[in-house]
Motif scaffolding. Structure first.
Motif, PDB file in Angstrom:
ATOM      1  N   ASP A 305       0.848  -1.186   0.000  1.00 29.47           N
ATOM      2  CA  ASP A 305       0.000   0.000   0.000  1.00 29.47           C
ATOM      3  C   ASP A 305       0.887   1.240   0.000  1.00 29.47           C
ATOM      4  O   ASP A 305       2.121   1.152   0.010  1.00 29.47           O
ATOM      5  N   SER A 306       0.277   2.403   0.001  1.00 25.28           N
ATOM      6  CA  SER A 306       1.027   3.655  -0.135  1.00 25.28           C
ATOM      7  C   SER A 306       1.961   3.899   1.052  1.00 25.28           C
ATOM      8  O   SER A 306       3.077   4.403   0.884  1.00 25.28           O
ATOM      9  N   ASP A 309       5.007   1.709   0.562  1.00 28.73           N
ATOM     10  CA  ASP A 309       5.846   2.283  -0.492  1.00 28.73           C
ATOM     11  C   ASP A 309       6.651   3.469   0.037  1.00 28.73           C
ATOM     12  O   ASP A 309       7.851   3.600  -0.242  1.00 28.73           O
TER      13      ASP A 309
END
Length: 486
Positions: A305-306, A309
């Motif tokens: 997910d963000s 990342d």
């Protein structure tokens, strides 16, 4: 007194210790400084795997030249690096015995054979006669086998680093990298012979290897390929005749090598040769060093997910520091080019599809881990039954990272230990008896890695379980302390 570290990680600490203030440490700056009188042979990239890492991370200790395996073992026990183990002491006694024999052992360089006469060329190709055994015969080698975590690599390094000073020609290499080098040499010999052909290309290769090292140390000896099996039978025979002394570590007894392999009957003479010319020694003592509790460091991130990342990108930039980030950096491997998507000095970053989705080989992964001390692998997905090739490549990559002591960071769909596992609803009852036995031997639980129907054959199950075991170990703080040089 602080707790002793597990044996599987001790080797790196053995090399980096200054036992007391009277020891002079010097940083090894090149491969040649590690093996002081290294031969003039230009090694292949894959052959450099261990020696480059050894050179990059090794602090050579002057007094090792005058100590023996037994005295060095007592030192590292006293320093709390490893735990004293009566069974291990008996193994050290065997290493000491071979060390003592080698103090008066020297092998002269082997001259090349005379060029064939015109009649020889006309009537026959090169002879396949095995060279006569040197007199006196070489000492018996050592074949050390046991489960993961029994200290095989530590013992190998301890023996190699305390070889007597008269052993100037020596080589310590991971067996997988060694066989890649052997294949390259055989190919070169055949190419040089040209259209005339060569009946026995192994003999000149063995001669060159013997001239480069009178003592050969192989880590992680295994045979899984029929081509390797056929080469090894002749290669070991010739090396022994030329007087080379070998020390090998393996997970398997010689009788279990290449088990169920194609044309295994042709490999049986090699097994018999190993048992006749090596002291075959079981390292398993009943002490399971892998199950000593160890706190995990944060090197594996999930889910995809963000926030994950952002975390991994922050880490990559931190490791890169002020070094410029280079895109699509080319690596040349066996005449092919592998582009590294993102790198900075000795730091590299790949997506899972870039590293495992492409048809790469063990040689590619070995070269990646030779060039980069720290690797970021992102977007690792859970692999299904139809993605066996992806799983095999990932396992090969994990093995290369482990063997070269590479620091690994990952982002994955599920916890990294479970990327091979079936649906999370599966339980340990779906494990076959063989899978359960192998995982227990390697000290891992289905509660940690899940269960997998990806692997069925004996070698596949073992490779899967070993990869999971290594991933667990590579996620520890202790590994983070000693791995990587980026």
């Amino acid at each position: 007194m602080r707790p002793a570290r597990p044996l599987a990680l001790a080797a790196r600490h053995v090399r980096s210790l200054a036992g007391n203030t009277t020891i002079t440490l010097r940083r090894a700056t090149s491969t040649a400084s590690v093996t002081a009188t290294a031969p003039q042979h230009s090694p292949s990239n894959t052959d450099s795997l261990h020696r480059q890492k050894h050179a990059d991370n090794l602090f050579t200790v002057d007094h090792l030249k005058s100590v023996s395996p037994r005295t060095r073992y007592h030192e590292i026990v006293a320093q709390g690096i490893i735990r004293d183990d009566p069974h291990q002491r008996s193994i050290i006694d065997k290493l000491q015995g071979l060390h003592d024999q080698l103090t008066t052992y020297n092998t002269p360089l082997i001259p090349p054979p005379p060029p064939p006469s015109i009649l020889d060329k006309f009537f026959s190709r090169a002879s396949t006669v095995t060279p006569p055994l040197r007199t006196p015969p070489p000492p018996k080698g050592l074949y050390l086998y046991g489960d993961v975590g029994t200290g095989k690599s530590m013992l190998m390094d301890l023996f190699y680093d305390t070889l007597p000073p008269n052993i100037c020609r020596k080589r310590r290499v991971h067996f997988h990298a060694f066989m890649i080098d052997v294949h390259k040499r055989v190919h070169a010999v055949k190419a040089q012979a040209g259209h005339e052909g060569l009946e026995d290309p192994i003999l000149p290769v063995a001669r060159d290897l013997a001239n480069e090292a009178s003592v050969l140390c192989f880590d992680e000896f295994q045979v899984t390929d029929i081509v390797d099996a056929m080469i090894l039978r002749r290669l070991f025979e010739c090396l022994h005749q030329f007087g080379v002394v070998c020390v090998m570590t393996s997970n398997r007894h010689p009788n279990d090598l290449y088990k169920n392999g194609i044309q295994r009957s042709s490999f049986i003479p090699c097994i018999e040769h190993i048992k006749a010319t090596f002291d075959v020694t079981d390292l398993d003592s009943g002490t399971d060093y892998r199950r000593i509790p160890r706190a995990l460091s944060k090197v594996y991130f999930h889910p995809l997910d963000s926030s994950t990342d952002a975390e991994i990108n922050k880490l990559f930039n931190t490791f890169a520091g002020s070094q410029p980030i280079e895109y699509n950096r080319p690596l040349t491997i066996w005449g092919r080019t592998l582009n590294v998507p993102e790198s900075a000095g000795r730091i590299a970053k790949f997506t899972f599809d870039e590293l495992c989705g492409a048809p790469l080989s063990a040689a590619d992964y070995i070269e990646v881990t030779r060039q980069f001390g720290t690797v970021f692998l992102v977007d690792v997905k859970r692999m299904s039954i139809g993605e066996k090739d992806l799983a095999r490549r990932f396992i090969t990559f994990i093995d290369a990272c482990y063997e070269s002591k590479t620091k690994l960071f990952t982002t994955s769909e599920v916890p990294i230990y479970q990327v091979f596992s079936d649906d999370t609803g599966a339980d340990s009852q779906s494990l076959s008896d063989h899978q359960r036995s192998v995982m227990d031997d390697l000290g891992i639980s289905s509660d940690v890695v899940g269960t997998s129907s990806l692997f069925s054959g004996e070698e596949e199950v073992f490779a899967f379980a070993r990869a999971c075991s290594r991933l667990v170990q590579m996620g520890t703080k202790e590994w983070a302390m000693v791995a990587g040089d980026g």
